[in-house]
Design a protein around this motif. Structure first.
Motif, short mmCIF file in Angstrom:
data_model
loop_
_atom_site.label_atom_id
_atom_site.label_comp_id
_atom_site.label_asym_id
_atom_site.label_seq_id
_atom_site.Cartn_x
_atom_site.Cartn_y
_atom_site.Cartn_z
N ILE A 298 0.86 -1.17 0.00
CA ILE A 298 0.00 0.00 0.00
C ILE A 298 0.90 1.22 0.00
CG2 ILE A 298 -0.22 0.12 2.53
CD1 ILE A 298 -3.21 0.85 1.99
N TRP A 299 0.52 2.23 -0.80
CA TRP A 299 1.40 3.36 -1.09
C TRP A 299 0.95 4.61 -0.35
CZ3 TRP A 299 5.74 2.63 -4.07
CH2 TRP A 299 5.80 1.43 -4.78
N SER A 300 1.91 5.48 -0.11
CA SER A 300 1.59 6.81 0.42
C SER A 300 0.92 7.62 -0.68
CB SER A 300 2.87 7.50 0.89
OG SER A 300 3.72 7.79 -0.22
N PRO A 301 0.19 8.69 -0.33
CA PRO A 301 -0.46 9.50 -1.37
C PRO A 301 0.50 10.03 -2.42
CG PRO A 301 -1.31 10.06 0.79
CD PRO A 301 -0.16 9.13 1.04
N THR A 302 1.75 10.30 -2.04
CA THR A 302 2.73 10.82 -3.00
C THR A 302 3.39 9.73 -3.81
OG1 THR A 302 4.49 10.75 -1.34
CG2 THR A 302 3.18 12.78 -1.49
N GLY A 303 3.24 8.47 -3.40
CA GLY A 303 3.90 7.37 -4.09
C GLY A 303 5.38 7.26 -3.78
N LYS A 304 5.87 8.02 -2.78
CA LYS A 304 7.30 8.01 -2.45
C LYS A 304 7.64 7.01 -1.35
CE LYS A 304 8.08 12.86 -3.74
NZ LYS A 304 8.56 14.18 -3.25
N ALA A 305 6.66 6.36 -0.79
CA ALA A 305 6.89 5.37 0.26
C ALA A 305 5.78 4.33 0.21
CB ALA A 305 6.96 6.02 1.64
N ALA A 306 6.04 3.18 0.79
CA ALA A 306 5.07 2.08 0.77
C ALA A 306 5.27 1.19 1.97
CB ALA A 306 5.20 1.27 -0.52
N VAL A 307 4.20 0.52 2.38
CA VAL A 307 4.22 -0.49 3.44
C VAL A 307 3.78 -1.81 2.83
CG1 VAL A 307 3.21 -1.27 5.61
CG2 VAL A 307 3.80 1.14 5.31
N ALA A 308 4.61 -2.81 2.97
CA ALA A 308 4.27 -4.15 2.48
C ALA A 308 3.76 -4.99 3.66
CB ALA A 308 5.48 -4.82 1.85
N TYR A 309 2.70 -5.75 3.42
CA TYR A 309 2.07 -6.50 4.50
C TYR A 309 1.46 -7.77 3.95
CZ TYR A 309 -2.35 -4.74 2.66
OH TYR A 309 -3.41 -4.46 1.84
N ARG A 310 1.08 -8.62 4.88
CA ARG A 310 0.38 -9.86 4.55
C ARG A 310 -0.69 -10.07 5.60
NH1 ARG A 310 3.17 -15.85 4.59
NH2 ARG A 310 1.28 -17.10 4.41
N VAL A 311 -1.87 -10.48 5.20
CA VAL A 311 -2.98 -10.71 6.13
C VAL A 311 -2.99 -12.18 6.52
CG1 VAL A 311 -5.46 -10.57 6.47
CG2 VAL A 311 -4.31 -8.84 5.08
N VAL A 312 -2.82 -12.42 7.83
CA VAL A 312 -2.79 -13.78 8.37
C VAL A 312 -3.72 -13.83 9.58
CG1 VAL A 312 -1.36 -15.64 9.28
CG2 VAL A 312 -0.39 -14.02 7.65
N GLY A 313 -4.78 -14.62 9.47
CA GLY A 313 -5.68 -14.77 10.61
C GLY A 313 -6.30 -13.47 11.08
N GLY A 314 -6.63 -12.59 10.18
CA GLY A 314 -7.21 -11.32 10.56
C GLY A 314 -6.22 -10.30 11.07
N VAL A 315 -4.93 -10.56 10.92
CA VAL A 315 -3.87 -9.64 11.32
C VAL A 315 -3.17 -9.11 10.07
CG1 VAL A 315 -1.70 -9.37 12.59
CG2 VAL A 315 -3.53 -10.79 13.52
N SER A 316 -3.12 -7.79 9.93
CA SER A 316 -2.36 -7.17 8.84
C SER A 316 -0.92 -7.05 9.31
CB SER A 316 -2.95 -5.81 8.49
OG SER A 316 -2.22 -5.21 7.43
#
Length: 622
Positions: A298-316
């Motif tokens: 998921i990206w910041s509004p400017t597109g200059k940063a991002a957070v990568a995640y995985r959903v496991v058992g209802g936990v992001s």
């Protein structure tokens, strides 16, 4: 860690403009009231069911059935006479299960749970209000109290409706109907057979047995006593109620489960992430692992940063630091937290650095130190001196045995040789389950990972006996990804390979190397010091005991011999009560647990998505 650094990890107090307004506080309190009401009703229902075997007083109006008291009879005679009880108070495990599940999903702000409660409690309150206009219902104070509690619950639902905006999976209703139909058939059949086998009366038809079973599934009170042709023992009533409640729990889980986050890393996102790594990859040794293809981004509004995640058992579950410009990190974190709230996911971050932990803490997350990452600065590394004697002796012993190490970039390895390396890595893997998530790339030999570095350890006959793979850490760093060795080979091969890399790293232009992560490293180090307190010594003893099965202390000892710089890594979480859930999700993501999965319909990949590969390796994280 200094006091200033520790204080930086404490969530800052909200300023006046950020504090909730009076209407929002009222909504939050109303939403909290609905959760506590459901918890209390669940407790009362369970207490009523558990008290069944202990009733001693005979109620003459119920054919000799045993009850504890007149007030207990009122509770169990739900809608069976002149009394009615508050919303969901039916003295049955099914109602208890429904109340428990609804309280859990209401606490997470599920819109579907709010709708279910309104659909049940709203008409019930209207029915109670209508009944209170008639005799004999209006003559009993107990009925007025029941109507009042139900009315307060409905009012709290209406006031706090804006607090429940989390969406569920679109496939939940259909799957819940299928599971409910199957569960009803199975539990109904087993219950009917059990009731028929233990019925004390004669002449009961199949319809009578089925009706008795279904009514017993709702309540263990006198609700089923209206089926006069059936009289089953109390233990049968309880067993039928438990079976129906268990099936009902499964239906509720399916109905209210959170979306599973099936959007995986696409080709376009991967290309953008690689561009960010080229510019900012030197900030975090775990940055390259964001390219795992079982993660979403998921990206910041400017597109200059991002957070990568995985959903496991209802936990992001995010891992490492956000990728990109630190000035844009808050925007990416806000977007990630908003996504988690929208789907009722529990947000958590594994392995964040102190810098990222400070930013996450400013967004309301608490920090817990997990352990330390061992980083070797090659400018300070040397094999000379008494402190390095054990490493130096192990390195010389393996070298005298005829072992050599070949170091190459993945791009320089021919495809046929890489296929052999992948096959050997799979063969040497310890166990059928591949482990690694936060500190492992999850693949080996991919065409896009040409800048990774492979170390191959060969014996005197030129046979491959072990290998290591490192991912890039910016332009002048490497981060350990994969460790594999033949179990029958010489001891000390891994130390030999690591020393060879550290000694010859200048050939690759490498200045620093990140090795394994040591959980609770500070506990082992400080707990062994003179003057360590009793709590710290006890904690160290516990970890030492569990190190017999998990590599906790051994990882710390194995990395400490290289005299690295220890960089702390943190777990970020929103609520302390979420830690067991986060721990379970982390264990599943890292491969230590394999939870059962419900069948789900296969979905096509989004345009441009890269098909995820089975993991092929992972850094050991204990």
């Amino acid at each position: 860690m200094t006091a200033q650094q520790q204080s930086a990890l404490i969530p800052r107090r909200r300023t006046a403009p950020e504090q909730a307004t009076a209407p929002s506080r009222l909504r939050a309190r109303a939403a909290a009231f609905t959760v506590w009401y459901l918890r209390l009703i669940a407790l009362l229902n369970i207490a009523a069911v558990v008290s069944v075997p202990f009733r001693r007083e005979v109620d003459e109006h119920n054919t000799g059935r045993i009850y504890a008291s007149h007030s207990s009879h009122r509770f169990h005679a739900h809608h069976a006479g002149e009394y009615f009880t508050p919303y969901l108070a039916t003295a049955g495990l099914v109602s208890a299960a429904l109340a428990i599940f609804l309280s859990m999903v209401m606490r997470r702000g599920k819109r579907a749970a709010w709708m279910v409660n309104m659909a049940l409690a709203g008409p019930l309150f209207a029915l109670y209000a209508l009944a209170l206009t008639q005799n004999p219902f209006r003559a009993h104070v107990f009925n007025w109290a029941s109507a009042l509690l139900t009315g307060l619950f409905v009012a709290a639902l209406l006031i706090g409706r804006r607090e429940f905006n989390a969406v569920g999976d679109r496939s939940n209703p259909k799957l819940a109907l299928a599971v409910g139909a199957g569960g009803m058939l199975i539990t109904g059949a087993i219950g009917t057979l059990l009731v028929g086998a233990t019925n004390k009366l004669h002449g009961a038809t199949l319809f009578d047995k089925v009706a008795y079973t279904l009514l017993r599934g709702i309540s263990v009170g006198p609700l089923a006593d209206r089926v006069h042709a059936v009289q089953a023992p109390r233990w049968v009533d309880v067993i039928v109620n438990i079976m129906v409640a268990a099936g009902f729990c499964l239906v509720l889980y399916v109905c209210f489960r959170s979306p599973r986050g099936r959007d995986l890393l696409g080709a376009e996102d991967e290309e953008r992430l690689r561009a960010l790594l080229d510019r900012h990859g030197e900030r975090d040794s775990l940055g390259y692992f964001v390219l795992r293809r079982d993660k979403a981004v998921i990206w910041s509004p400017t597109g200059k940063a991002a957070v990568a995640y995985r959903v496991v058992g209802g936990v992001s579950l995010a891992s490492g630091d956000p990728i990109g410009d630190p000035e844009a990190w808050p925007g990416a974190i806000d977007a990630w937290l908003a996504e988690a709230r929208r789907h009722a996911w529990t947000p958590a971050v594994m392995g964040a650095s102190e810098e990222a932990g400070t930013i996450y803490a400013r967004h309301g997350l608490d920090a817990l130190e997990l352990g330390d990452e061992a980083i070797v600065d090659l400018a300070d590394f040397t094999l000379d001196g008494r402190a390095m004697r054990v490493v130096r002796q192990a390195h010389n012993r393996v070298r005298r045995a005829g072992y050599t190490v070949r170091i190459r970039r993945h791009a320089d390895i021919p495809d046929t040789e890489m296929a052999t390396l992948v096959e050997r890595a799979d063969h040497w893997r310890d166990g059928a389950t591949e482990r690694g998530f936060s500190m492992a790339l999850g693949r080996l030999g991919d065409a896009g990972d040409g800048s990774c570095v492979m170390l191959e350890c060969l014996n005197a006959e030129g046979e491959l006996r072990a290998l290591l793979s490192f991912v890039p850490w910016g332009e002048h760093g490497l981060s350990l990804d994969l460790m594999r060795r033949d179990r029958d080979c010489e001891n000390g091969l891994m130390e030999f390979m690591v020393v060879e890399l550290l000694v010859r790293a200048q050939e690759l232009g490498v200045r620093r190397v990140s090795l394994n992560f040591a959980m609770f490293r500070a506990v082992f180090e400080r707990g062994a010091r003179l003057g360590a307190g009793p709590v710290l010594r006890l904690w160290r003893s516990i970890l030492t005991f569990f190190s017999r099965w998990w590599q906790i202390e051994s990882l710390y000892r194995a990395n400490a011999k290289y005299r690295p710089v220890w960089e702390p890594r943190f777990l970020l979480f929103e609520k302390t009560a979420d830690l067991p859930r986060i721990g379970y999700a982390s264990a599943c993501a890292e491969g230590f647990l394999t939870p059962p999965r419900l069948p789900q319909r296969r979905r096509s990949q989004p345009d441009g998505a890269v098909k995820p590969q089975a993991p092929q390796g992972g850094r050991t994280t204990a």
